[in-house]
Motif scaffolding. Sequence first.
Motif, PDB file in Angstrom:
ATOM      1  N   VAL A 371       0.739  -1.230   0.371  1.00  0.00           N
ATOM      2  CA  VAL A 371      -0.074   0.178   0.004  1.00  0.00           C
ATOM      3  C   VAL A 371       1.185   1.276  -0.305  1.00  0.00           C
ATOM      4  O   VAL A 371       1.431   1.532   0.967  1.00  0.00           O
ATOM      5  CB  VAL A 371      -0.809   0.453   1.409  1.00  0.00           C
ATOM      6  CG1 VAL A 371      -1.801   1.610   0.787  1.00  0.00           C
ATOM      7  CG2 VAL A 371      -2.038  -1.334   1.488  1.00  0.00           C
ATOM      8  N   ILE A 372       0.132   1.792  -0.955  1.00  0.00           N
ATOM      9  CA  ILE A 372       1.717   2.992  -1.067  1.00  0.00           C
ATOM     10  C   ILE A 372       0.183   4.588  -1.290  1.00  0.00           C
ATOM     11  O   ILE A 372      -0.724   4.839  -1.666  1.00  0.00           O
ATOM     12  CB  ILE A 372       2.413   3.410  -2.692  1.00  0.00           C
ATOM     13  CG1 ILE A 372       1.830   3.134  -3.132  1.00  0.00           C
ATOM     14  CG2 ILE A 372       3.447   2.290  -2.138  1.00  0.00           C
ATOM     15  CD1 ILE A 372       2.353   3.874  -5.221  1.00  0.00           C
ATOM     16  N   SER A 373       1.082   5.735  -0.847  1.00  0.00           N
ATOM     17  CA  SER A 373       0.092   6.968  -1.030  1.00  0.00           C
ATOM     18  C   SER A 373       0.926   7.729  -2.426  1.00  0.00           C
ATOM     19  O   SER A 373       2.393   7.693  -2.336  1.00  0.00           O
ATOM     20  CB  SER A 373       0.448   7.277  -0.101  1.00  0.00           C
ATOM     21  OG  SER A 373      -0.729   8.781  -0.211  1.00  0.00           O
ATOM     22  N   LYS A 374      -0.044   7.912  -3.425  1.00  0.00           N
ATOM     23  CA  LYS A 374       0.502   8.479  -4.567  1.00  0.00           C
ATOM     24  C   LYS A 374       0.519  10.158  -4.325  1.00  0.00           C
ATOM     25  O   LYS A 374      -0.041  10.450  -5.212  1.00  0.00           O
ATOM     26  CB  LYS A 374      -0.016   8.079  -6.030  1.00  0.00           C
ATOM     27  CG  LYS A 374       0.988   6.870  -6.277  1.00  0.00           C
ATOM     28  CD  LYS A 374       0.030   6.984  -7.371  1.00  0.00           C
ATOM     29  CE  LYS A 374      -1.454   6.156  -7.810  1.00  0.00           C
ATOM     30  NZ  LYS A 374      -2.046   5.665  -9.099  1.00  0.00           N
ATOM     31  N   GLY A 375       0.679  10.307  -3.151  1.00  0.00           N
ATOM     32  CA  GLY A 375       0.290  12.239  -2.603  1.00  0.00           C
ATOM     33  C   GLY A 375      -1.533  12.463  -2.710  1.00  0.00           C
ATOM     34  O   GLY A 375      -2.610  12.174  -3.158  1.00  0.00           O
ATOM     35  N   ARG A 376      -1.202  13.070  -3.804  1.00  0.00           N
ATOM     36  CA  ARG A 376      -2.346  14.040  -4.724  1.00  0.00           C
ATOM     37  C   ARG A 376      -3.154  12.886  -5.834  1.00  0.00           C
ATOM     38  O   ARG A 376      -4.419  13.207  -5.567  1.00  0.00           O
ATOM     39  CB  ARG A 376      -1.906  15.313  -6.302  1.00  0.00           C
ATOM     40  CG  ARG A 376      -3.209  15.695  -6.065  1.00  0.00           C
ATOM     41  CD  ARG A 376      -3.747  16.732  -5.533  1.00  0.00           C
ATOM     42  NE  ARG A 376      -5.377  16.647  -6.066  1.00  0.00           N
ATOM     43  CZ  ARG A 376      -5.799  17.847  -6.717  1.00  0.00           C
ATOM     44  NH1 ARG A 376      -4.744  18.771  -6.817  1.00  0.00           N
ATOM     45  NH2 ARG A 376      -7.054  18.215  -7.165  1.00  0.00           N
ATOM     46  N   TYR A 377      -2.678  11.945  -5.967  1.00  0.00           N
ATOM     47  CA  TYR A 377      -3.408  11.088  -6.270  1.00  0.00           C
ATOM     48  C   TYR A 377      -3.382   9.065  -6.313  1.00  0.00           C
ATOM     49  O   TYR A 377      -3.156   8.719  -7.006  1.00  0.00           O
ATOM     50  CB  TYR A 377      -2.506  10.147  -8.207  1.00  0.00           C
ATOM     51  CG  TYR A 377      -2.421  11.902  -8.925  1.00  0.00           C
ATOM     52  CD1 TYR A 377      -2.884  12.600  -9.660  1.00  0.00           C
ATOM     53  CD2 TYR A 377      -0.073  12.265  -8.883  1.00  0.00           C
ATOM     54  CE1 TYR A 377      -2.320  13.545 -10.523  1.00  0.00           C
ATOM     55  CE2 TYR A 377      -0.731  13.136  -9.379  1.00  0.00           C
ATOM     56  CZ  TYR A 377      -1.253  14.154  -9.867  1.00  0.00           C
ATOM     57  OH  TYR A 377      -1.023  15.333 -10.709  1.00  0.00           O
ATOM     58  N   GLY A 378      -3.972   9.864  -5.007  1.00  0.00           N
ATOM     59  CA  GLY A 378      -4.775   8.722  -3.778  1.00  0.00           C
ATOM     60  C   GLY A 378      -3.936   7.704  -3.459  1.00  0.00           C
ATOM     61  O   GLY A 378      -2.317   7.967  -3.474  1.00  0.00           O
ATOM     62  N   ARG A 379      -4.389   7.082  -2.704  1.00  0.00           N
ATOM     63  CA  ARG A 379      -3.737   5.958  -2.220  1.00  0.00           C
ATOM     64  C   ARG A 379      -4.443   4.503  -2.723  1.00  0.00           C
ATOM     65  O   ARG A 379      -5.265   4.059  -2.936  1.00  0.00           O
ATOM     66  CB  ARG A 379      -4.656   6.359  -1.006  1.00  0.00           C
ATOM     67  CG  ARG A 379      -3.079   5.881   0.899  1.00  0.00           C
ATOM     68  CD  ARG A 379      -4.195   6.335   1.248  1.00  0.00           C
ATOM     69  NE  ARG A 379      -4.671   5.347   2.259  1.00  0.00           N
ATOM     70  CZ  ARG A 379      -3.632   4.330   3.249  1.00  0.00           C
ATOM     71  NH1 ARG A 379      -3.077   4.472   3.349  1.00  0.00           N
ATOM     72  NH2 ARG A 379      -4.289   2.886   3.566  1.00  0.00           N
ATOM     73  N   THR A 380      -3.079   3.546  -3.349  1.00  0.00           N
ATOM     74  CA  THR A 380      -3.298   2.297  -3.609  1.00  0.00           C
ATOM     75  C   THR A 380      -2.420   1.836  -3.174  1.00  0.00           C
ATOM     76  O   THR A 380      -1.984   1.566  -2.580  1.00  0.00           O
ATOM     77  CB  THR A 380      -3.916   2.168  -5.191  1.00  0.00           C
ATOM     78  OG1 THR A 380      -4.355   1.207  -5.615  1.00  0.00           O
ATOM     79  CG2 THR A 380      -2.042   2.738  -5.818  1.00  0.00           C
ATOM     80  N   ARG A 381      -2.724  -0.058  -4.063  1.00  0.00           N
ATOM     81  CA  ARG A 381      -1.360  -1.163  -3.501  1.00  0.00           C
ATOM     82  C   ARG A 381      -0.411  -0.847  -5.447  1.00  0.00           C
ATOM     83  O   ARG A 381      -0.768  -0.926  -6.060  1.00  0.00           O
ATOM     84  CB  ARG A 381      -1.934  -2.128  -3.337  1.00  0.00           C
ATOM     85  CG  ARG A 381      -2.646  -2.689  -1.965  1.00  0.00           C
ATOM     86  CD  ARG A 381      -3.182  -3.694  -2.343  1.00  0.00           C
ATOM     87  NE  ARG A 381      -3.362  -4.530  -0.524  1.00  0.00           N
ATOM     88  CZ  ARG A 381      -4.625  -4.947   0.108  1.00  0.00           C
ATOM     89  NH1 ARG A 381      -5.527  -3.517  -1.533  1.00  0.00           N
ATOM     90  NH2 ARG A 381      -4.814  -4.563   0.921  1.00  0.00           N
ATOM     91  N   ARG A 382      -0.023  -0.329  -4.610  1.00  0.00           N
ATOM     92  CA  ARG A 382       1.237  -0.528  -5.617  1.00  0.00           C
ATOM     93  C   ARG A 382       1.997  -2.418  -5.904  1.00  0.00           C
ATOM     94  O   ARG A 382       2.073  -2.642  -5.359  1.00  0.00           O
ATOM     95  CB  ARG A 382       2.723  -0.394  -5.881  1.00  0.00           C
ATOM     96  CG  ARG A 382       3.882   0.088  -6.703  1.00  0.00           C
ATOM     97  CD  ARG A 382       5.296   0.162  -6.445  1.00  0.00           C
ATOM     98  NE  ARG A 382       5.139   1.428  -6.215  1.00  0.00           N
ATOM     99  CZ  ARG A 382       6.160   2.088  -5.760  1.00  0.00           C
ATOM    100  NH1 ARG A 382       6.861   1.755  -4.771  1.00  0.00           N
ATOM    101  NH2 ARG A 382       6.075   3.369  -5.533  1.00  0.00           N
TER     102      ARG A 382
END
Length: 405
Positions: A371-382
Amino acid sequence: MVDVKDFLRDYAKNEGLFKNKKALQSNYTPSNVPYRDEQIGQVASILAPSLRMERPSNLFLYGKTGTGKTLVIGHVLENILEVAKEEGLNLKTVYLNCKLKRVADTEYRLIAQIARELGQDIPATGLPTDEVYKLFVKCLEKEKILLLLVLDEIDEVVKNTGDKILYNLTRINSELKESEISIIGISNDLMFIDQVDPRVKSSLGEEEIVFPPYNAIQLQKILRERAELSFESKIIGEGVIEKCAAYAAKEHGDARRALELLRVAGELAERNNSEQILVKYIDNAEEKIERDRVVDIVSTQPKQFKITLFSIIQVSDEYAKKNESGDFYTGDIYEVYKNNCLSTGTKPLTQRRVGDIIAELDMSGIINARVISKGRYGRTRRISLAVPENIVKKIDLMLREGLGL
DNA sequence: CGAGATTCATGTGAAGTATACCTTTAGGCTTAA
DNA sequence: AAGCCTAAAGGTATACTTCACATGAATCTCGTA
């Protein structure tokens, strides 16, 4: 064209490299367990009261995979059972691996499975869980029994379903009038006991034993001992034992792996009509073991998991072809997943569920999903595949065939 | 320029639903006395 | 009357859905230097 019959005649005539393959198989219990005298002694003295039909303390074993936990327990229990038989004691042992999917991975299934081992018939679903407990208790109370219950990889159940099971199991003794039960927990996770309820912790961890990893020298000794049972001495090539040991020592001293390497290397040598097991076969064995492991995991996965995994492979492949940065996320997978459901005629699950499936595939070690946060572009799993390229190709084909794509 | 607000994509928890299966119970039928 | 079978009723576990809120850092906003 090769005559199959000729080949088979030849095969039957030749003795093969193995004298006794059993000694290298993972379920083999050797009569002699090197470097574990201390642990065997401890386990034996903790469990010995059972031979006076007194309940031994609950016991907890820690150690990484392949450090001999299961082996030591098996070894001691075998001996205890023998003595118990001589003495005519009603002593029973049940061994259960809690990691087995769809067998012992929920409270209901775990208890049901234990009861089944004791000869009680329990349906796969439909009963209330406390009814299953009652059946289990009844089964124990039929006659006076002392039950030694071994729960291997117990951390897995607790991670999935919480520590209620452990609490109930430790409490069950107070409900028993005739019989008694001792719990022997085995965990690969050293931190595990700190995560459970303190009450459970104190009753379950009455005794604790830690299994240190084997070092390379010890692994060599173990390998030699088993190799002697399995092969004629000249069959093993120069440096083979050393290399097996070194490989396994790298993996936190996993003896099971070392033995498996040697066995598979032997099988490969045999298949190549080699007179000797050579170092090169170990490299091949390493790869084959990994491949078999992955193939095994993938093939036992439920359909929806397969489709999800297949989608992940597809997406990963696409990125590789386009030669772009290989990062992809839950959303990407879900889009492809939906298409794949369409073309296989399967009803797509919601993204919520697919997210969970991705997390489970991560747990099984076939993919990495963090799980990572792409900041402005949301939070998801890489997400990425955790398997080497050539094996990915293999499971890709497997899945295509299995799913009819 | 930097602190704080905003935003996005989906993680995550809780509660609800569908399905498959279980036991219990009540009614109806058969059987034997 | 007793015994047996069947179907309905009432219950559960599990896999999944629905709903709603939580997350956390890149980006934006705006006051200040």
